[in-house]
Design a protein around this motif. Structure first.
Motif, PDB file in Angstrom:
ATOM      1  N   ALA A  96      49.653  51.115  42.290  1.00 38.40           N
ATOM      2  CA  ALA A  96      49.724  50.670  40.901  1.00 38.40           C
ATOM      3  C   ALA A  96      48.515  49.782  40.654  1.00 38.40           C
ATOM      4  N   LEU A  97      48.144  49.650  39.367  1.00 38.58           N
ATOM      5  CA  LEU A  97      46.940  48.915  39.009  1.00 38.58           C
ATOM      6  C   LEU A  97      47.267  47.872  37.958  1.00 38.58           C
ATOM      7  N   VAL A  98      46.793  46.648  38.196  1.00 31.15           N
ATOM      8  CA  VAL A  98      47.041  45.543  37.267  1.00 31.15           C
ATOM      9  C   VAL A  98      45.713  44.896  36.922  1.00 31.15           C
ATOM     10  N   VAL A  99      45.536  44.608  35.647  1.00 33.29           N
ATOM     11  CA  VAL A  99      44.317  43.968  35.172  1.00 33.29           C
ATOM     12  C   VAL A  99      44.665  42.572  34.682  1.00 33.29           C
ATOM     13  N   LEU A 100      44.008  41.576  35.248  1.00 34.38           N
ATOM     14  CA  LEU A 100      44.109  40.195  34.787  1.00 34.38           C
ATOM     15  C   LEU A 100      42.822  39.865  34.033  1.00 34.38           C
ATOM     16  N   ASP A 130      48.113  40.457  29.830  1.00 37.19           N
ATOM     17  CA  ASP A 130      47.312  39.946  28.720  1.00 37.19           C
ATOM     18  C   ASP A 130      47.600  38.464  28.479  1.00 37.19           C
ATOM     19  N   THR A 131      47.009  37.623  29.298  1.00 37.74           N
ATOM     20  CA  THR A 131      47.217  36.188  29.224  1.00 37.74           C
ATOM     21  C   THR A 131      46.525  35.592  28.004  1.00 37.74           C
ATOM     22  N   ASP A 132      47.283  34.854  27.227  1.00 32.76           N
ATOM     23  CA  ASP A 132      46.756  34.113  26.080  1.00 32.76           C
ATOM     24  C   ASP A 132      45.987  35.014  25.106  1.00 32.76           C
ATOM     25  N   GLY A 133      46.429  36.272  24.980  1.00 36.62           N
ATOM     26  CA  GLY A 133      45.791  37.199  24.046  1.00 36.62           C
ATOM     27  C   GLY A 133      44.384  37.608  24.427  1.00 36.62           C
TER      28      GLY A 133
END
Length: 174
Positions: A96-100, A130-133
């Protein structure tokens, strides 16, 4: 599960580091493996420290010209010869792939991952935390592409956006 994470190697404000720290703790506590850019710097180093402290495994994929910034506590560390091979290795090793949050490198990685998925070269779940938009602009652009027929698959089949670490892992099944 092997979770590939794309993110910044820069030190960032608390509004970005705290959500990343929470996500990393959950990854480690649930016994998952973090597959990441292999750096000890900035957000990358913070993720690795948190996953390791919480009991998770670390697989770093660095690149030759950044080898001097490699995380020394990784369970496995691979050094790719260039950035395209690094991206391919990160994609291949992740279930799985996660983007920060991240800069141009992270943007390059997410667009390539989505392009490959769009064409059926992988079916791995992709989550944007999607931290803080931070990724509002990207989400808006992708929605427009979807609405105007630029995507051969519905956007919700390509990527899941959330601002919650728990939701990100739930979407991944972990």
């Amino acid at each position: 599960m092997n979770i590939t994470v794309f993110c910044s190697a820069y030190s960032l404000d608390e509004r970005y580091t705290e959500p990343a720290r929470k996500f990393a703790r959950l990854v480690g506590e649930r016994g998952h493996t973090l597959v990441w850019g292999g750096s000890d710097a900035g957000l990358m180093g913070l993720l690795a420290d948190e996953v390791k402290a919480a009991g998770g495994r670390l697989v770093g994929v660095s690149v030759a010209f950044l080898a001097h910034k490699s995380y020394q506590g990784a369970d496995e560390l691979v050094t790719a010869v260039d950035l395209p091979r690094r991206k391919a290795e990160l994609l291949e090793r992740g279930d799985a792939l996660v983007v920060l949050v991240g800069g141009l490198g992270t943007l390059d990685e997410i667009t390539e991952v989505l392009e490959l998925k769009k064409h059926g070269h992988h079916e791995k779940p992709v989550v944007v935390l999607d931290t803080d938009g931070f990724y509002d602009g990207l989400r808006s652009q992708l929605r427009r592409m979807d609405a105007e027929g630029f995507l051969p698959r519905p956007l919700d089949e390509l990527v899941f956006f959330t601002d919650e670490a728990e939701q990100a892992l739930a979407y991944l099944g972990g």
